[in-house]
Design a protein around this motif. Sequence first.
Motif, PDB file in Angstrom:
ATOM      1  N   LEU A  68       2.148   1.779  -3.466  1.00  0.00           N
ATOM      2  CA  LEU A  68       1.060   2.087  -4.392  1.00  0.00           C
ATOM      3  C   LEU A  68       0.571   3.525  -4.219  1.00  0.00           C
ATOM      4  CD1 LEU A  68      -0.968  -1.240  -4.163  1.00  0.00           C
ATOM      5  CD2 LEU A  68       0.262  -0.386  -6.159  1.00  0.00           C
ATOM      6  N   GLN A  69       0.472   3.974  -2.965  1.00  0.00           N
ATOM      7  CA  GLN A  69       0.037   5.348  -2.715  1.00  0.00           C
ATOM      8  C   GLN A  69       1.069   6.350  -3.222  1.00  0.00           C
ATOM      9  OE1 GLN A  69      -0.721   4.941   1.521  1.00  0.00           O
ATOM     10  NE2 GLN A  69      -2.932   4.944   1.184  1.00  0.00           N
ATOM     11  N   GLU A  70       2.347   6.029  -3.044  1.00  0.00           N
ATOM     12  CA  GLU A  70       3.406   6.914  -3.534  1.00  0.00           C
ATOM     13  C   GLU A  70       3.356   7.009  -5.059  1.00  0.00           C
ATOM     14  OE1 GLU A  70       8.277   7.060  -3.512  1.00  0.00           O
ATOM     15  OE2 GLU A  70       7.249   6.010  -1.881  1.00  0.00           O
ATOM     16  N   THR A  71       3.151   5.869  -5.710  1.00  0.00           N
ATOM     17  CA  THR A  71       3.046   5.852  -7.168  1.00  0.00           C
ATOM     18  C   THR A  71       1.827   6.644  -7.633  1.00  0.00           C
ATOM     19  OG1 THR A  71       4.137   3.702  -7.262  1.00  0.00           O
ATOM     20  CG2 THR A  71       2.844   4.339  -9.183  1.00  0.00           C
ATOM     21  N   ALA A  72       0.705   6.469  -6.938  1.00  0.00           N
ATOM     22  CA  ALA A  72      -0.515   7.209  -7.303  1.00  0.00           C
ATOM     23  C   ALA A  72      -0.310   8.709  -7.154  1.00  0.00           C
ATOM     24  CB  ALA A  72      -1.682   6.741  -6.434  1.00  0.00           C
ATOM     25  N   ALA A  73       0.370   9.139  -6.087  1.00  0.00           N
ATOM     26  CA  ALA A  73       0.636  10.571  -5.888  1.00  0.00           C
ATOM     27  C   ALA A  73       1.536  11.102  -6.999  1.00  0.00           C
ATOM     28  CB  ALA A  73       1.262  10.802  -4.515  1.00  0.00           C
ATOM     29  N   ALA A  74       2.560  10.329  -7.371  1.00  0.00           N
ATOM     30  CA  ALA A  74       3.461  10.762  -8.449  1.00  0.00           C
ATOM     31  C   ALA A  74       2.714  10.860  -9.770  1.00  0.00           C
ATOM     32  CB  ALA A  74       4.633   9.788  -8.568  1.00  0.00           C
ATOM     33  N   LEU A  75       1.827   9.891 -10.050  1.00  0.00           N
ATOM     34  CA  LEU A  75       1.038   9.943 -11.282  1.00  0.00           C
ATOM     35  C   LEU A  75       0.087  11.134 -11.292  1.00  0.00           C
ATOM     36  CD1 LEU A  75       0.249   6.163 -11.843  1.00  0.00           C
ATOM     37  CD2 LEU A  75       1.711   7.631 -13.247  1.00  0.00           C
ATOM     38  N   ALA A  76      -0.495  11.445 -10.143  1.00  0.00           N
ATOM     39  CA  ALA A  76      -1.389  12.605 -10.057  1.00  0.00           C
ATOM     40  C   ALA A  76      -0.628  13.888 -10.342  1.00  0.00           C
ATOM     41  CB  ALA A  76      -2.037  12.657  -8.676  1.00  0.00           C
ATOM     42  N   GLN A  77       0.578  13.999  -9.767  1.00  0.00           N
ATOM     43  CA  GLN A  77       1.396  15.191 -10.007  1.00  0.00           C
ATOM     44  C   GLN A  77       1.798  15.271 -11.481  1.00  0.00           C
ATOM     45  OE1 GLN A  77       4.996  15.393  -7.692  1.00  0.00           O
ATOM     46  NE2 GLN A  77       5.180  17.595  -7.987  1.00  0.00           N
ATOM     47  N   LEU A  78       2.192  14.150 -12.047  1.00  0.00           N
ATOM     48  CA  LEU A  78       2.560  14.113 -13.463  1.00  0.00           C
ATOM     49  C   LEU A  78       1.379  14.504 -14.345  1.00  0.00           C
ATOM     50  CD1 LEU A  78       4.911  13.363 -15.349  1.00  0.00           C
ATOM     51  CD2 LEU A  78       4.022  11.037 -15.373  1.00  0.00           C
ATOM     52  N   LEU A 117       0.801  -1.222   0.000  1.00  0.00           N
ATOM     53  CA  LEU A 117       0.000   0.000   0.000  1.00  0.00           C
ATOM     54  C   LEU A 117       0.835   1.274   0.000  1.00  0.00           C
ATOM     55  CD1 LEU A 117      -2.866   1.073  -0.099  1.00  0.00           C
ATOM     56  CD2 LEU A 117      -2.907   1.014   2.395  1.00  0.00           C
ATOM     57  N   PRO A 118       1.861   1.415   0.839  1.00  0.00           N
ATOM     58  CA  PRO A 118       2.648   2.656   0.798  1.00  0.00           C
ATOM     59  C   PRO A 118       3.257   2.923  -0.578  1.00  0.00           C
ATOM     60  CG  PRO A 118       3.139   1.437   2.809  1.00  0.00           C
ATOM     61  CD  PRO A 118       2.302   0.541   1.947  1.00  0.00           C
TER      62      PRO A 118
END
Length: 136
Positions: free
Chosen positions: A78-88, A75-76
């Motif tokens: 996955l959440q980090e990846t999701a945050a990076a994708l949102a920023q991108l 989960l951590p």
Amino acid sequence: MRFNSVFGYYIEVTKSNLEKVPPHYIRKQTVAGGERFITPELKEMEGKILGAEERGVKLEYELFQRVREQVLEQLPALQETAAALAQLDALGSFAQTARLYNYCRPEMGGEGLVANQPGPASGAGTEPGGGTICAQ
């Protein structure tokens, strides 16, 4: 051979063929067109079939639980990846808008102030591809 949820699997024999029914068939139900029978072998097979379905459902749930646990372990990340994708995604939208409206990065003057460029203060109300707000 047929199946329904009330009687399970059964063999339906028409009235015209009732005299051909073997003696080991067990009469289960009389219907308008004939009789419904079961055999010990048929009941045993029914148990295997219905048991397999229950085992399949149980196995599917166990696999779901394992996948869920593995996802929770990650989960951590996955959440980090999701945050990076949102920023991108947000930065990509900014870049697309800048290109569409000819926006550019402001130039800093020698005094640390943003040099005032001619043109609109923002892209509000401008048409795509219209006038630039960057110094030429």
